[in-house]
Design a protein around this motif. Sequence first.
Motif, PDB file in Angstrom:
ATOM      1  N   ASN A 193       0.824  -1.207   0.000  1.00  0.00           N
ATOM      2  CA  ASN A 193       0.000   0.000   0.000  1.00  0.00           C
ATOM      3  C   ASN A 193       0.857   1.257   0.000  1.00  0.00           C
ATOM      4  O   ASN A 193       0.544   2.230  -0.686  1.00  0.00           O
ATOM      5  N   LYS A 194       1.946   1.232   0.770  1.00  0.00           N
ATOM      6  CA  LYS A 194       2.866   2.377   0.810  1.00  0.00           C
ATOM      7  C   LYS A 194       3.477   2.598  -0.574  1.00  0.00           C
ATOM      8  O   LYS A 194       3.508   3.715  -1.079  1.00  0.00           O
ATOM      9  N   GLY A 195       3.963   1.533  -1.192  1.00  0.00           N
ATOM     10  CA  GLY A 195       4.549   1.643  -2.525  1.00  0.00           C
ATOM     11  C   GLY A 195       3.546   2.150  -3.549  1.00  0.00           C
ATOM     12  O   GLY A 195       3.855   3.022  -4.364  1.00  0.00           O
ATOM     13  N   ASP A 196       2.336   1.609  -3.507  1.00  0.00           N
ATOM     14  CA  ASP A 196       1.286   2.039  -4.433  1.00  0.00           C
ATOM     15  C   ASP A 196       0.966   3.525  -4.250  1.00  0.00           C
ATOM     16  O   ASP A 196       0.807   4.264  -5.219  1.00  0.00           O
ATOM     17  N   ARG A 197       0.882   3.955  -2.994  1.00  0.00           N
ATOM     18  CA  ARG A 197       0.560   5.356  -2.696  1.00  0.00           C
ATOM     19  C   ARG A 197       1.636   6.290  -3.266  1.00  0.00           C
ATOM     20  O   ARG A 197       1.329   7.308  -3.892  1.00  0.00           O
ATOM     21  N   PHE A 198       2.914   5.941  -3.069  1.00  0.00           N
ATOM     22  CA  PHE A 198       3.982   6.795  -3.573  1.00  0.00           C
ATOM     23  C   PHE A 198       4.068   6.755  -5.096  1.00  0.00           C
ATOM     24  O   PHE A 198       4.401   7.767  -5.720  1.00  0.00           O
TER      25      PHE A 198
END
Length: 183
Positions: free
Chosen positions: A7-12
């Motif tokens: 989720n963190k990677g997708d958000r960035f």
Amino acid sequence: MGNSAKNKGDRFEREAVTALVELLPEFAVENPMRMLGAGRKDDIGDLSVLPDTAVQVRAKKDMGQAIRSSAEDSVKQAANGRVPYALGMVPILGTRANQVRWLACTALDAWPGGMDPVAEFAIVSKALAWVRDDAGPHGYRPWQRLERVGLLRGPGYPALIAPLEAWTDAYRRMSEADTLLAA
């Protein structure tokens, strides 16, 4: 990758798409987006935003590892995709409005139009402090964001690092020069 890390990677990655489109709207592809299938052996980048650029986004606590690996991987992805430009994008966590939010990272020979860095660093923390510093250290010349390109040496992959605005300015100048030559 666990759900929170994914989720963190997708958000960035979504934020990186927005940042590039805002800085280079005239060069963005018709439907800018995150790429599917990132991480494969023949990976051509995380984002489809610029038609001639492989973009690798890395958001990690270990900024040195994020800088070096995004630079190195973007160059490999540009070769895989047969595109001339490679861009690693690393977010600087905890930034405020009007501060440098994104680092542009790439190999020394992969900067659009070429680049001689104005500073060299062996220590990641010193390089980050310099890239983020809009005021300049007391008694020293403050480098404008578009000029603030440094070389991170030391152990690991050597990488040019700069505010994203410096890379997009170089990209714009190269694209406009290419257009003039083609006319």
